[in-house]
Scaffold this motif. Sequence first.
Motif, PDB file in Angstrom:
ATOM      1  N   GLY A  84       0.815  -1.213   0.000  1.00 25.48           N
ATOM      2  CA  GLY A  84       0.000   0.000   0.000  1.00 25.48           C
ATOM      3  C   GLY A  84       0.843   1.255   0.000  1.00 25.48           C
ATOM      4  O   GLY A  84       1.972   1.268   0.493  1.00 25.48           O
ATOM      5  N   PHE A  85       0.279   2.344  -0.545  1.00 30.10           N
ATOM      6  CA  PHE A  85       1.039   3.587  -0.668  1.00 30.10           C
ATOM      7  C   PHE A  85       0.138   4.796  -0.428  1.00 30.10           C
ATOM      8  O   PHE A  85      -1.028   4.815  -0.827  1.00 30.10           O
ATOM      9  CB  PHE A  85       1.644   3.701  -2.073  1.00 30.10           C
ATOM     10  CG  PHE A  85       2.475   4.941  -2.282  1.00 30.10           C
ATOM     11  CD1 PHE A  85       3.802   4.985  -1.859  1.00 30.10           C
ATOM     12  CD2 PHE A  85       1.931   6.072  -2.888  1.00 30.10           C
ATOM     13  CE1 PHE A  85       4.561   6.137  -2.040  1.00 30.10           C
ATOM     14  CE2 PHE A  85       2.689   7.218  -3.071  1.00 30.10           C
ATOM     15  CZ  PHE A  85       3.997   7.253  -2.648  1.00 30.10           C
ATOM     16  N   ARG A  86       0.709   5.812   0.241  1.00 31.14           N
ATOM     17  CA  ARG A  86       0.083   7.132   0.355  1.00 31.14           C
ATOM     18  C   ARG A  86       1.162   8.191   0.175  1.00 31.14           C
ATOM     19  O   ARG A  86       2.234   8.129   0.784  1.00 31.14           O
ATOM     20  CB  ARG A  86      -0.626   7.307   1.694  1.00 31.14           C
ATOM     21  CG  ARG A  86      -1.243   8.707   1.886  1.00 31.14           C
ATOM     22  CD  ARG A  86      -2.149   8.765   3.105  1.00 31.14           C
ATOM     23  NE  ARG A  86      -3.376   7.999   2.865  1.00 31.14           N
ATOM     24  CZ  ARG A  86      -4.168   7.573   3.832  1.00 31.14           C
ATOM     25  NH1 ARG A  86      -3.861   7.804   5.102  1.00 31.14           N
ATOM     26  NH2 ARG A  86      -5.265   6.896   3.537  1.00 31.14           N
ATOM     27  N   PHE A  98       2.043   7.089 -10.399  1.00 33.58           N
ATOM     28  CA  PHE A  98       1.299   5.858 -10.626  1.00 33.58           C
ATOM     29  C   PHE A  98       2.043   4.892 -11.548  1.00 33.58           C
ATOM     30  O   PHE A  98       1.885   3.676 -11.430  1.00 33.58           O
ATOM     31  CB  PHE A  98      -0.098   6.191 -11.140  1.00 33.58           C
ATOM     32  CG  PHE A  98      -0.990   6.736 -10.060  1.00 33.58           C
ATOM     33  CD1 PHE A  98      -1.822   5.897  -9.342  1.00 33.58           C
ATOM     34  CD2 PHE A  98      -0.960   8.080  -9.730  1.00 33.58           C
ATOM     35  CE1 PHE A  98      -2.622   6.384  -8.317  1.00 33.58           C
ATOM     36  CE2 PHE A  98      -1.755   8.584  -8.706  1.00 33.58           C
ATOM     37  CZ  PHE A  98      -2.586   7.737  -7.998  1.00 33.58           C
ATOM     38  N   LYS A  99       2.876   5.413 -12.440  1.00 29.26           N
ATOM     39  CA  LYS A  99       3.734   4.526 -13.238  1.00 29.26           C
ATOM     40  C   LYS A  99       4.670   3.739 -12.333  1.00 29.26           C
ATOM     41  O   LYS A  99       4.882   2.541 -12.521  1.00 29.26           O
ATOM     42  CB  LYS A  99       4.545   5.347 -14.241  1.00 29.26           C
ATOM     43  CG  LYS A  99       3.759   5.843 -15.437  1.00 29.26           C
ATOM     44  CD  LYS A  99       4.643   6.688 -16.358  1.00 29.26           C
ATOM     45  CE  LYS A  99       3.847   7.234 -17.531  1.00 29.26           C
ATOM     46  NZ  LYS A  99       4.671   8.124 -18.394  1.00 29.26           N
ATOM     47  N   VAL A 100       5.242   4.433 -11.340  1.00 31.10           N
ATOM     48  CA  VAL A 100       6.156   3.763 -10.408  1.00 31.10           C
ATOM     49  C   VAL A 100       5.404   2.726  -9.581  1.00 31.10           C
ATOM     50  O   VAL A 100       5.875   1.591  -9.402  1.00 31.10           O
ATOM     51  CB  VAL A 100       6.847   4.795  -9.500  1.00 31.10           C
ATOM     52  CG1 VAL A 100       7.597   4.102  -8.359  1.00 31.10           C
ATOM     53  CG2 VAL A 100       7.797   5.671 -10.310  1.00 31.10           C
ATOM     54  N   LEU A 101       4.238   3.075  -9.059  1.00 32.60           N
ATOM     55  CA  LEU A 101       3.469   2.127  -8.255  1.00 32.60           C
ATOM     56  C   LEU A 101       3.110   0.883  -9.058  1.00 32.60           C
ATOM     57  O   LEU A 101       3.173  -0.237  -8.544  1.00 32.60           O
ATOM     58  CB  LEU A 101       2.199   2.797  -7.720  1.00 32.60           C
ATOM     59  CG  LEU A 101       2.398   3.992  -6.780  1.00 32.60           C
ATOM     60  CD1 LEU A 101       1.044   4.523  -6.324  1.00 32.60           C
ATOM     61  CD2 LEU A 101       3.262   3.626  -5.586  1.00 32.60           C
ATOM     62  N   LYS A 102       2.749   1.077 -10.313  1.00 30.78           N
ATOM     63  CA  LYS A 102       2.421  -0.056 -11.173  1.00 30.78           C
ATOM     64  C   LYS A 102       3.655  -0.910 -11.445  1.00 30.78           C
ATOM     65  O   LYS A 102       3.622  -2.144 -11.293  1.00 30.78           O
ATOM     66  CB  LYS A 102       1.827   0.460 -12.481  1.00 30.78           C
ATOM     67  CG  LYS A 102       1.603  -0.614 -13.551  1.00 30.78           C
ATOM     68  CD  LYS A 102       0.593  -1.662 -13.128  1.00 30.78           C
ATOM     69  CE  LYS A 102       0.378  -2.680 -14.238  1.00 30.78           C
ATOM     70  NZ  LYS A 102      -0.504  -3.794 -13.809  1.00 30.78           N
ATOM     71  N   ASP A 156      -3.135   2.413  -4.065  1.00 34.47           N
ATOM     72  CA  ASP A 156      -2.800   3.757  -3.590  1.00 34.47           C
ATOM     73  C   ASP A 156      -3.995   4.300  -2.819  1.00 34.47           C
ATOM     74  O   ASP A 156      -5.149   3.968  -3.120  1.00 34.47           O
ATOM     75  CB  ASP A 156      -2.503   4.691  -4.767  1.00 34.47           C
ATOM     76  CG  ASP A 156      -2.457   6.155  -4.331  1.00 34.47           C
ATOM     77  OD1 ASP A 156      -1.439   6.546  -3.707  1.00 34.47           O
ATOM     78  OD2 ASP A 156      -3.442   6.883  -4.561  1.00 34.47           O
ATOM     79  N   SER A 157      -3.706   5.142  -1.825  1.00 32.97           N
ATOM     80  CA  SER A 157      -4.779   5.857  -1.131  1.00 32.97           C
ATOM     81  C   SER A 157      -4.288   7.269  -0.848  1.00 32.97           C
ATOM     82  O   SER A 157      -3.956   7.622   0.285  1.00 32.97           O
ATOM     83  CB  SER A 157      -5.164   5.146   0.174  1.00 32.97           C
ATOM     84  OG  SER A 157      -6.261   5.806   0.786  1.00 32.97           O
ATOM     85  N   ASN A 174      -3.925   4.928 -18.064  1.00 32.37           N
ATOM     86  CA  ASN A 174      -4.488   3.704 -17.490  1.00 32.37           C
ATOM     87  C   ASN A 174      -3.402   2.890 -16.792  1.00 32.37           C
ATOM     88  O   ASN A 174      -2.282   2.778 -17.303  1.00 32.37           O
ATOM     89  CB  ASN A 174      -5.138   2.847 -18.577  1.00 32.37           C
ATOM     90  CG  ASN A 174      -6.298   3.559 -19.250  1.00 32.37           C
ATOM     91  OD1 ASN A 174      -6.818   4.549 -18.741  1.00 32.37           O
ATOM     92  ND2 ASN A 174      -6.704   3.054 -20.398  1.00 32.37           N
ATOM     93  N   PHE A 175      -3.760   2.314 -15.641  1.00 28.71           N
ATOM     94  CA  PHE A 175      -2.813   1.515 -14.864  1.00 28.71           C
ATOM     95  C   PHE A 175      -3.513   0.220 -14.437  1.00 28.71           C
ATOM     96  O   PHE A 175      -4.009   0.108 -13.314  1.00 28.71           O
ATOM     97  CB  PHE A 175      -2.306   2.307 -13.657  1.00 28.71           C
ATOM     98  CG  PHE A 175      -1.657   3.606 -14.032  1.00 28.71           C
ATOM     99  CD1 PHE A 175      -0.325   3.635 -14.426  1.00 28.71           C
ATOM    100  CD2 PHE A 175      -2.387   4.796 -14.040  1.00 28.71           C
ATOM    101  CE1 PHE A 175       0.274   4.827 -14.804  1.00 28.71           C
ATOM    102  CE2 PHE A 175      -1.797   5.989 -14.412  1.00 28.71           C
ATOM    103  CZ  PHE A 175      -0.458   6.015 -14.805  1.00 28.71           C
TER     104      PHE A 175
END
Length: 387
Positions: free
Chosen positions: A169-171, A183-187, A194-195, A229-230
């Motif tokens: 999880g990420f904030r 969001f590219k990095v999170l994907k 993400d929240s 889109n992710f």
Amino acid sequence: MTHNNKMEGTFVLPLLLCVIFVTGFQAAAVSDYDDYSDEKITLPACDETNCQLPNCSCFGDFPKNVHRPQFVMLTFDDAITVANIETYNKILNGRRINATFFVCHEYNDYTLTNELYRQGHEIAIHTVSHESNTDLWRDGSEQKWKREAVDMRTLLNTFGGIPMQELVGFRAPFLQTGGNTTFKVLKKEAFLYDSSMPSRAYMDPPIWPYTLDFGYSQDCQIEPCPNENFPGLWEVPMIQYHRNSKDGDFYCSMLDACTPQPKTALDTKEFLMKNFKRHYDSNRAPFPVFLHEAWLRDKHRLEGFLQFFDTILTMEGVQAVTLRQVVEYMRHRVFPVRTPIQPCPKKEVCSYKEPLRIMKTCTTGCPKYYPWVGTPLGRRPPRDFPQ
């Protein structure tokens, strides 16, 4: 009168700064709120033929079972320290609550982090540095976001013993993302959710978590917001709270950013209950209780906060769970089996002169240098350390 505080985390003390049941979910359903957002939202084409669980969920979708639970999501941001663990224990001990802690590095006690995870709580990522200049987050490169997110994962795994596969999880600090860059990095780095994204336009009825397969679909409260889109990446929206007073109506994404601040136990409980009922009496979208511990250092506010939880936990269907449990319920209709860990084999206090910091870890021996962005194992001197 409306109020939208971009700096949702500014209530935190300097030391801690690092430290629906709705069939027609469409624009008409949010007419009471759509004047608060400048965004004209066009929902992307998404239906069950091109978006299926467990890895895809359309914006506006929700569990169809009649007896869906009312999840309550309690989260705390920033470092876990001896200064806030007493409050956490007062809330969590003896109550059926699993909380999520979005952790950053500076001042974090990794031995306490280990204990909270073993008690059943979720540990999630809030970056290493939690820099206070939000421009650095808004304009940050992919390399910066990757180092901040992935290095924090490494720190929690190495010094707290938290399994890598549980750190999903990420904030973003101050809820300031870099839009597509973040969001590219999170994907790419296999985060599950993400929240970080507040929503005022979709408060009534509130929205359930959804995936970004067909893009970011809620209102953009803090720019930039992603417009690509992710697939498979979930968004747990930060449904805003409403606070009214003689000075007007106020909205906030974290409890401690809502003004005027409640000063009595009764006011605190009623503020929370009013917002909770908007979820419980409609589609039972997960109710967020997102805040920083410093807000609860007022004894009357803490008393009302505890009264609120003691009341709702007796209500039909209410469960206080982690954000990951909510997402996994959306995916599989069951909670995940957590990876068990052992208590810290040894608790080590590591002291450093440059920068002047201490770090309490679950490891035997201390890293040579104070761990930081770009050197999470402390093999090199830290760079760009804030003074």
